[in-house]
Design an enzyme around this catalytic site. Structure first.
Site, PDB file in Angstrom:
ATOM      1  N   HIS A 142       0.841  -1.207   0.000  1.00 16.93           N
ATOM      2  CA  HIS A 142       0.000   0.000   0.000  1.00 16.93           C
ATOM      3  C   HIS A 142       0.879   1.261   0.000  1.00 16.93           C
ATOM      4  O   HIS A 142       0.636   2.205  -0.761  1.00 16.93           O
ATOM      5  CB  HIS A 142      -0.904  -0.052   1.244  1.00 16.93           C
ATOM      6  CG  HIS A 142      -1.733   1.163   1.486  1.00 16.93           C
ATOM      7  ND1 HIS A 142      -3.064   1.242   1.134  1.00 16.93           N
ATOM      8  CD2 HIS A 142      -1.431   2.355   2.063  1.00 16.93           C
ATOM      9  CE1 HIS A 142      -3.534   2.430   1.480  1.00 16.93           C
ATOM     10  NE2 HIS A 142      -2.564   3.130   2.047  1.00 16.93           N
ATOM     11  N   GLU A 143       1.922   1.277   0.830  1.00 14.85           N
ATOM     12  CA  GLU A 143       2.797   2.458   0.907  1.00 14.85           C
ATOM     13  C   GLU A 143       3.600   2.635  -0.378  1.00 14.85           C
ATOM     14  O   GLU A 143       3.764   3.755  -0.870  1.00 14.85           O
ATOM     15  CB  GLU A 143       3.732   2.356   2.121  1.00 14.85           C
ATOM     16  CG  GLU A 143       3.015   2.361   3.468  1.00 14.85           C
ATOM     17  CD  GLU A 143       2.070   3.539   3.650  1.00 14.85           C
ATOM     18  OE1 GLU A 143       2.306   4.612   3.074  1.00 14.85           O
ATOM     19  OE2 GLU A 143       1.056   3.377   4.362  1.00 14.85           O
ATOM     20  N   HIS A 146       1.427   4.289  -2.891  1.00 14.84           N
ATOM     21  CA  HIS A 146       1.325   5.754  -2.743  1.00 14.84           C
ATOM     22  C   HIS A 146       2.511   6.417  -3.451  1.00 14.84           C
ATOM     23  O   HIS A 146       2.357   7.434  -4.131  1.00 14.84           O
ATOM     24  CB  HIS A 146       1.371   6.162  -1.263  1.00 14.84           C
ATOM     25  CG  HIS A 146       0.052   6.118  -0.547  1.00 14.84           C
ATOM     26  ND1 HIS A 146      -1.116   6.671  -1.052  1.00 14.84           N
ATOM     27  CD2 HIS A 146      -0.291   5.607   0.666  1.00 14.84           C
ATOM     28  CE1 HIS A 146      -2.100   6.487  -0.184  1.00 14.84           C
ATOM     29  NE2 HIS A 146      -1.631   5.833   0.866  1.00 14.84           N
ATOM     30  N   GLU A 205      -6.507   6.531  -1.068  1.00 16.82           N
ATOM     31  CA  GLU A 205      -6.427   5.339  -0.219  1.00 16.82           C
ATOM     32  C   GLU A 205      -6.910   4.097  -0.957  1.00 16.82           C
ATOM     33  O   GLU A 205      -6.268   3.049  -0.912  1.00 16.82           O
ATOM     34  CB  GLU A 205      -7.262   5.539   1.052  1.00 16.82           C
ATOM     35  CG  GLU A 205      -6.606   6.446   2.053  1.00 16.82           C
ATOM     36  CD  GLU A 205      -5.150   6.110   2.250  1.00 16.82           C
ATOM     37  OE1 GLU A 205      -4.813   4.918   2.383  1.00 16.82           O
ATOM     38  OE2 GLU A 205      -4.327   7.028   2.238  1.00 16.82           O
TER      39      GLU A 205
HETATM   40 ZN    ZN Z   1      -2.508   5.164   2.727  1.00 19.13          ZN
END
Ligand code: ZN
Length: 275
Positions: A142-143, A146, A205
């Site tokens: 997830h990071e 981003h 997100e």
């Molecule tokens: Zn996030």
């Protein structure tokens, strides 16, 4: 006469803004979403690398060999898988200038974050919930997403347009270096140390969950771990104040629902065939 002057000024501002909007558009890989981004990578990365170094120098980098090795192992596995993927897609230029780094920092919060150019931090508190490599891959994926999707640059571009009314970044830096730097620091804020952390939008997100599941799958981690990880997070936080990482993120039930929607595509990358 005065009114005409103001009208011309507004007209100029609109022209500049729309030029920026037209020229500063990128496409997010995998999701295909068009995004506003007129902050050069070279600029944002050098800011990010400095801030990351500063953060690490002021933090207690973990001396736990097992946890540190786990964070670096999972991070580097996903990083390499993402690099291989973009190479295959002839899109390696999207990762140009990235200097990946994965560090574990002593902090009880169940938190993790990423800065532009591939600088990732995981807090020791998160390892109490993400106990296996696969579960940690959910958060690290997830990071990384981003960072790869340049969410920070997009947010900063929006902030710069909002604050300076479409003035070019160079001009903003020249006229108000303090204000511009402050915006960049908050856009990339690493929690309390750098002031207010601007929450990522729900859109960012969800997109990071989507891309993150594919990235973990490409690295050989079963994306189904995303469901159990978020269920663990939810159980762990029952009745407690949600940690910062969670408070800026969608509710668990919304998130798990979306994750289930992305699952068939992520499983395709994991098994090589749709389920
Ligand atoms: Zn996030």
């Amino acid at each position: 006469m005065k009114q005409r002057f103001v009208t011309i000024q507004i007209l100029c501002l609109c022209l500049i803004s729309s030029t920026l909007l037209l020229t500063g558009c990128d496409t997010v890989p995998i999701s295909g979403r068009r995004q506003l981004n007129y902050v050069p990578d070279s600029y944002i990365n050098s800011m990010s690398f400095d801030s990351y170094r500063e953060f690490l120098s002021k933090s207690k980098v973990s001396t736990d060999p097992k946890g540190t090795a786990m964070v670096k192992r999972v991070g580097e596995n996903i990083q390499k898988a993402v690099e291989r993927y973009f190479e295959m897609e002839n899109q390696s230029e999207l990762l140009e200038g990235y200097e990946w780094e994965f560090n574990l920092v002593d902090d009880p919060a169940a938190n993790a974050w990423a800065m532009a150019g591939g600088k990732v931090v995981v807090y020791t508190g998160l390892l109490k919930i993400a106990k296996t490599d696969e579960q940690l891959a959910v958060v690290v994926g997830h990071e990384i997403a981003h960072a790869v999707a340049r969410h920070g640059s997009e947010r900063l571009s929006q902030q710069l347009i909002y604050t300076f009314g479409g003035v070019a970044l160079d001009k903003a830096l020249e006229d108000q270096p303090g204000k511009t730097k402050e915006l960049i620091m908050t856009a990339y804020g690493a929690g309390g140390q750098y002031g207010v952390l601007l929450p990522y939008s729900r859109l960012h997100e969800t997109e990071a969950d989507h891309l993150g599941m594919i990235f973990m799958a490409l690295a050989g981690y079963n994306p189904e771990a995303a469901v159990s990880f978020w269920e663990n997070m939810s159980a762990n936080n029952k009745g407690k104040e949600p940690p910062e990482f969670l408070s800026t993120h969608p509710s668990h039930s919304t998130r798990i629902e979306k994750i289930k929607e992305f699952m068939p595509k992520a499983m395709f990358y994991y098994t090589g065939k749709p389920r």
